[in-house]
Scaffold this motif. Structure first.
Motif, PDB file in Angstrom:
ATOM      1  N   ASN A 100      21.628 -28.571 -11.281  1.00 11.51           N
ATOM      2  CA  ASN A 100      22.408 -29.733 -11.698  1.00 11.51           C
ATOM      3  C   ASN A 100      23.468 -29.368 -12.727  1.00 11.51           C
ATOM      4  O   ASN A 100      23.963 -30.229 -13.433  1.00 11.51           O
ATOM      5  CB  ASN A 100      21.483 -30.819 -12.255  1.00 11.51           C
ATOM      6  CG  ASN A 100      20.785 -30.375 -13.525  1.00 11.51           C
ATOM      7  OD1 ASN A 100      20.645 -29.192 -13.801  1.00 11.51           O
ATOM      8  ND2 ASN A 100      20.318 -31.340 -14.303  1.00 11.51           N
ATOM      9  N   GLU A 154      20.182 -40.745 -13.175  1.00 19.55           N
ATOM     10  CA  GLU A 154      21.109 -41.331 -12.202  1.00 19.55           C
ATOM     11  C   GLU A 154      21.487 -42.733 -12.635  1.00 19.55           C
ATOM     12  O   GLU A 154      20.803 -43.358 -13.433  1.00 19.55           O
ATOM     13  CB  GLU A 154      20.459 -41.362 -10.817  1.00 19.55           C
ATOM     14  CG  GLU A 154      20.214 -39.995 -10.220  1.00 19.55           C
ATOM     15  CD  GLU A 154      19.612 -40.089  -8.824  1.00 19.55           C
ATOM     16  OE1 GLU A 154      19.729 -41.147  -8.176  1.00 19.55           O
ATOM     17  OE2 GLU A 154      19.026 -39.098  -8.396  1.00 19.55           O
ATOM     18  N   ALA A 161      22.120 -42.233 -16.440  1.00 19.39           N
ATOM     19  CA  ALA A 161      22.602 -40.847 -16.377  1.00 19.39           C
ATOM     20  C   ALA A 161      23.204 -40.423 -17.709  1.00 19.39           C
ATOM     21  O   ALA A 161      23.720 -41.241 -18.462  1.00 19.39           O
ATOM     22  CB  ALA A 161      23.631 -40.706 -15.257  1.00 19.39           C
TER      23      ALA A 161
END
Length: 138
Positions: free
Chosen positions: A60, A78, A82
């Motif tokens: 990521n 998310e 996030a």
């Protein structure tokens, strides 16, 4: 005729001494067996340091060059939860998602912000400094 058996005995000793082989010592009865070789998973890593670090780097993360400031940004979570984390000048910035009409923007109350436009371009604002254009580094 006693000389022949003695000569044969001396010849046998001389040949044994010339062979260079020592007789194998008898194992002691109370000596434990040697440990087994290390398992394959304990083998030391091989390859370049960069290759090993690349394997350990989380998937990521994205690298950017922001007008001379290199950052490796990691996004966690998310949606509204996030956030992005990266290090600038030895300081770790942890920026939560901020509202924006377009792209992904992360900012804190101190004036630090990271705003990505698509997959390869972004802007970086650090407290008290001008905004920098960022380009993704592959």
């Amino acid at each position: 005729m006693r000389a022949a058996p003695a000569s044969a005995f001396l010849l046998t000793l001389a040949l044994a001494a010339c062979s260079g082989e020592a007789p194998a010592p008898a194992p002691a009865a109370d000596t434990p067996p040697p440990p087994p070789p290390a398992a394959a998973e304990d083998a030391p890593p091989t390859g370049s340091i960069a290759a090993r670090e690349a394997e350990a780097e989380p998937s990521n993360t994205v690298n950017y060059d922001c007008e001379g400031i290199r950052i490796t940004m990691a996004q966690e979570g998310e949606g509204a939860d996030a956030r992005v984390k990266f290090v600038v000048d030895g300081v770790t910035l942890d920026l939560p998602r901020a509202e924006t009409a377009q792209g992904d923007r992360f900012a804190d109350a101190d004036g630090n912000a990271f705003w990505s436009h698509g997959t390869d371009e972004a802007r970086l604002a650090l407290q008290g400094q001008h905004e920098r254009n960022c380009a993704r580094v592959y």
